[in-house]
Design an enzyme around this catalytic site. Structure first.
Site, short mmCIF file in Angstrom:
data_model
loop_
_atom_site.label_atom_id
_atom_site.label_comp_id
_atom_site.label_asym_id
_atom_site.label_seq_id
_atom_site.Cartn_x
_atom_site.Cartn_y
_atom_site.Cartn_z
N LYS A 22 0.86 -1.21 0.00
CA LYS A 22 0.00 0.00 0.00
C LYS A 22 0.89 1.25 0.00
O LYS A 22 0.66 2.20 -0.76
CB LYS A 22 -0.88 -0.01 1.23
CG LYS A 22 -1.42 1.35 1.67
CD LYS A 22 -2.21 1.30 2.94
CE LYS A 22 -1.42 1.51 4.18
NZ LYS A 22 -1.19 2.90 4.59
N ASN A 23 1.94 1.25 0.82
CA ASN A 23 2.76 2.45 0.97
C ASN A 23 3.73 2.69 -0.16
O ASN A 23 4.37 3.74 -0.22
CB ASN A 23 3.48 2.44 2.32
CG ASN A 23 2.50 2.67 3.47
OD1 ASN A 23 1.32 2.99 3.24
ND2 ASN A 23 2.96 2.49 4.69
N CYS A 116 -3.91 12.35 13.03
CA CYS A 116 -4.61 11.07 13.02
C CYS A 116 -4.34 10.44 14.38
O CYS A 116 -3.67 11.00 15.22
CB CYS A 116 -4.11 10.20 11.88
SG CYS A 116 -2.55 9.44 12.22
N ARG A 121 1.22 14.47 13.10
CA ARG A 121 1.61 14.23 11.69
C ARG A 121 1.68 15.53 10.88
O ARG A 121 0.98 15.72 9.91
CB ARG A 121 0.65 13.25 11.02
CG ARG A 121 0.28 12.02 11.80
CD ARG A 121 1.18 10.82 11.67
NE ARG A 121 1.48 10.32 10.38
CZ ARG A 121 0.87 9.30 9.77
NH1 ARG A 121 -0.19 8.77 10.32
NH2 ARG A 121 1.28 8.87 8.61
N ASP A 307 5.88 0.61 11.84
CA ASP A 307 4.63 -0.04 11.41
C ASP A 307 4.54 -1.49 11.87
O ASP A 307 3.50 -2.13 11.67
CB ASP A 307 4.49 0.02 9.88
CG ASP A 307 4.25 1.44 9.41
OD1 ASP A 307 4.32 1.68 8.20
OD2 ASP A 307 4.03 2.32 10.27
N ARG A 399 -8.13 -0.55 5.59
CA ARG A 399 -7.37 0.47 4.85
C ARG A 399 -6.09 -0.11 4.27
O ARG A 399 -5.57 0.37 3.28
CB ARG A 399 -7.00 1.62 5.78
CG ARG A 399 -8.17 2.40 6.30
CD ARG A 399 -7.71 3.61 7.06
NE ARG A 399 -6.72 4.34 6.29
CZ ARG A 399 -6.15 5.47 6.71
NH1 ARG A 399 -6.46 5.96 7.88
NH2 ARG A 399 -5.28 6.09 5.96
#
Ligand code: EPZ
Length: 420
Positions: A22-23, A116, A121, A307, A399
């Site tokens: 995803k990233n 978030c 952030r 992560d 997500r």
């Protein structure tokens, strides 16, 4: 809203296929704004953040098709340079449209992403770097208004902190700038490397790829002759499944992985006592006879990834002895702690350091997901908790994980998705 119900206690076995990262995909979709013609992206993970980024590009005037993990995007038709709050608020990574839109059109408005769950952030480093490249930046009514009517110019950028999307934004801005840009203290994540490689394959000269110092020779607003590409495997999804094998002390095999991206994760698991068979594109984790406590400090790539912090915290609950986990990147990335403690864990926090008592006897409970990776940590804990665990608000999970419950079911876990 959906929730996941897990009956703990099953061993796992078999093989799980890892999806695209995803990233990596998010900056690469934004990079199509720089492309001279339509692009096809393979191995694009069908997760909500990807749909959001595709919707954002469509809102700007691009068109796309997306089926069976393959997307064809035509961004040549973009005729609007305002990334609206209603889309940006759903996904901070929308800020990745700022660099390419400004570089191509000389003007754009991108909603401030807002904070978030895991932290405030900020994007100050992104904006300061663009100003160094000649942009006029103004913040008005929650939007970044960026102008560079004569185009961006190459500059030397020193990032005070290593920022992944900050580096990616400036790489894309520099690709179309006039002259040479040098980015010092650049992020080196594999996702940043793939963005550089795709731009380089499209004719942008970039030196130092994979290092913390990049030199980018801009095309002076000539669009990039981007080639179709395949998104790299998701190292965080892979790490999460390695933790699923580890926490249930089972032997499972992961396919479609790039183990060069997993070195810090594999080393940490080996330190804990797990063994591995590593093939070209697959990894098998094997049970540990004794599971040792660990000490972790999250840091930028190639160090131990933030992560993976929540997932390893869940794993440390079954280790012998006390583990300590320091979160160095985000100021509030311990929301999973209170939920794990509700399952019987004994984790104490002192600022950025969590102390985790091992040999925990977890019992199933109703728990709340708070952010993407915390959600996966709660699922991991549910795999070993006594009884039933219900993980609520799993829109966070959707997500960034492709069909997590189906993949775990195939590995033998007793897990199902249900409606509140
Ligand atoms: C990327 O976020 C990832 N997201 C995050 O993954 C990941 O946790 C993070 O990098 C760190 O590896 C994507 O790639 C889409 P940063 P990013 O800018 O780029 C501070 C997930 O779970 N900072 O590298 O937003 C910031 O506050 C997500 O998939 C500034 O101070 O993170 C943080 O403390 C979560 N000013 C640190 O730098 C800035 O202008 C690192 O943030 C930018 C960042």
């Amino acid at each position: 809203m959906d929730y996941l119900e897990i009956q703990g206690g099953n061993k796992l076995n078999g093989t799980v296929t890892i999806d695209g990262a995803k990233n990596a995909a998010l900056p690469l979709i934004a990079a199509t704004i720089l492309a001279k013609h339509p692009i096809t992206i393979h191995n694009l993970p069908p997760v909500n953040d990807i749909y959001t980024m595709l919707k954002l590009l469509e809102n700007l005037g691009a068109t796309y098709t997306y089926k069976d993990k393959q997307a064809t995007i035509d961004a040549t038709t973009i005729n609007n340079t305002t990334a609206i709050y209603d889309i940006v608020r759903k996904m901070r990574a929308s800020i990745l449209t700022l660099g390419p839109l400004l570089a191509r059109f000389g003007i754009c408005e991108v909603s401030l992403p807002g904070g978030c769950a895991i932290g405030q952030r900020p994007i100050d480093l992104h904006l300061k770097a663009l100003e160094m490249m000649g942009a006029q930046i103004e913040i008005k009514q929650g939007y970044v208004i960026a102008k560079a009517p004569d185009g961006l110019k190459g500059a030397t950028i020193v990032f005070d902190k290593i920022t992944v999307t900050g580096t990616e934004n400036i790489i894309m801005a520099a690709a179309l700038a006039k002259g040479e840009s040098r980015i010092i203290n650049a992020a080196k994540e594999p996702e940043v490397v793939q963005l550089c490689e795709v731009l380089q394959d499209g004719g942008v000269t970039i030196e130092g790829i994979g290092s913390d110092e990049l030199v980018i020779y801009g095309t002076n607003r000539e669009l990039v002759d981007m080639k179709d590409f395949t998104v790299i495997p998701d190292r965080i999804e892979a790490g999460t499944y390695l933790c699923a094998g580890a926490i249930t002390n089972s032997a499972i095999t992961l396919k479609n992985v790039n183990h060069a991206h997993l070195v810090s994760i594999i080393l940490k698991l080996q330190e804990m006592g797990y063994d591995f068979d590593i093939e070209k594109e697959s990894i098998t984790i094997k049970p540990a006879s004794r599971i040792k406590a660990l000490k972790i400090s999250t840091t930028e790539y190639p160090g131990f990834p933030t992560d993976m912090q929540a997932q390893f915290m869940a794993l440390s609950l079954i280790a012998e002895g006390t583990s300590t986990i320091e979160e160095r990147l985000f100021e509030n990335r311990f929301m999973h702690v209170s939920e794990l403690n509700r399952m019987g864990a004994d984790i104490t926090l002192n600022n950025h350091i969590a102390t985790v008592e091992g040999d925990a006897k977890l019992y199933g409970a109703d728990v709340m997901a708070t952010d993407l990776r915390a959600s996966s940590a709660l699922v991991l804990a549910g795999l070993i908790a006594k009884g039933s665990t219900k993980v609520h608000r799993i829109y966070h999970l959707d997500r960034g994980y492709v069909k997590l419950e189906e993949k775990l079911q195939k590995l033998g876990a007793k897990i199902k998705r249900a409606k509140e």
